[in-house]
Design an enzyme around this catalytic site. Sequence first.
Site, PDB file in Angstrom:
ATOM      1  N   ASP A 144     -48.955  14.536 -11.826  1.00 28.55           N
ATOM      2  CA  ASP A 144     -47.636  14.395 -11.214  1.00 28.55           C
ATOM      3  C   ASP A 144     -47.529  13.038 -10.553  1.00 28.55           C
ATOM      4  OD1 ASP A 144     -47.715  14.947  -7.870  1.00 28.55           O
ATOM      5  OD2 ASP A 144     -49.495  15.472  -9.020  1.00 28.55           O
ATOM      6  N   SER A 145     -46.327  12.478 -10.539  1.00 30.40           N
ATOM      7  CA  SER A 145     -46.048  11.214  -9.862  1.00 30.40           C
ATOM      8  C   SER A 145     -47.005  10.122 -10.347  1.00 30.40           C
ATOM      9  CB  SER A 145     -46.117  11.411  -8.345  1.00 30.40           C
ATOM     10  OG  SER A 145     -45.567  10.324  -7.658  1.00 30.40           O
ATOM     11  N   ALA A 146     -47.794   9.527  -9.454  1.00 28.09           N
ATOM     12  CA  ALA A 146     -48.755   8.520  -9.893  1.00 28.09           C
ATOM     13  C   ALA A 146     -49.725   9.104 -10.909  1.00 28.09           C
ATOM     14  CB  ALA A 146     -49.522   7.976  -8.685  1.00 28.09           C
TER      15      ALA A 146
END
Length: 296
Positions: A144-146
Amino acid sequence: MSVKGRIVTDMIRFFTAQKMLGPKIQDGTLRKNLVEAPWHCPEEYINLPIHMRQFEMELLTPKEEDCGEVILQLHGGGYIAKIRNAYRDFAVRYSRIKGYRVLSVDYRVAPEHPYPAAFQDALEAYRWLLYSGFTGDRIILAGDSAGGGLVLALAMYLRDQGMPLPQKLIMMSPWTDLTASGPSYQENYEKDPLFGNTRESMIYNGEYVGKENPKLPYISPLFGDFTGLPPMLFQVGSLEMLLSDSVVAAEKAKKAGCDVTLTVYPEMFHVFQLSMDKLAESREAWEEIRRFLRKE
């Protein structure tokens, strides 16, 4: 949008608007300094710490049902924050879909360790799985995200090096464009309840990029070549400044002939899946992940 979803979104917007608390949420200070109680592993699992030379990992293994496949989980946190208990809960959630083992990587973070540290640690974790006897078609990358950006960057590198490719890619609100140049960075600037209305956030701090070119594909995979990558699932909220990180990446992947699923969840915020079963939208997203993994 569910009633609870609207309430949670409004709460996030309220807290990030506070002069004292808001900047610490948006620039990652609060996340970096988070102190949590020890995580309690469910009785039906073993969570084994694995000490690598420069970073740590945790391998969650079901005591009974084991499908023989493994999910390599790369956590979010803007490349500046370490793993936290929510991702151990994620590991359990992933495992229960089919009896997966889940290897969660607590990679090195910036500013002490800018690129390529996190990328190298993700690659080393993947190699560790290969050395442990897992073939590429029994490995799934999820983040998720980074961590979602790392998933895509790692897949590109594996293809470029002729290494075994993973079976599938799962990306929740992936950060694929560290130049922050996509259209949603402007269009959702005032809408995003978490990162909106400021340029003093982890989106813009550049700590992970350091002195490198942010358009390097292994930093910003949005600018890479998607040819030959495994089937991939993108999930993103419509309110996110990072919306175009998923939308444009999915478009490029489709043009490259990849099997792509993109779902934009209306009125949702960054990595709303952290809500687990508390929000209808999060439950729907996890059900979509289950179908994607089980090919339903």
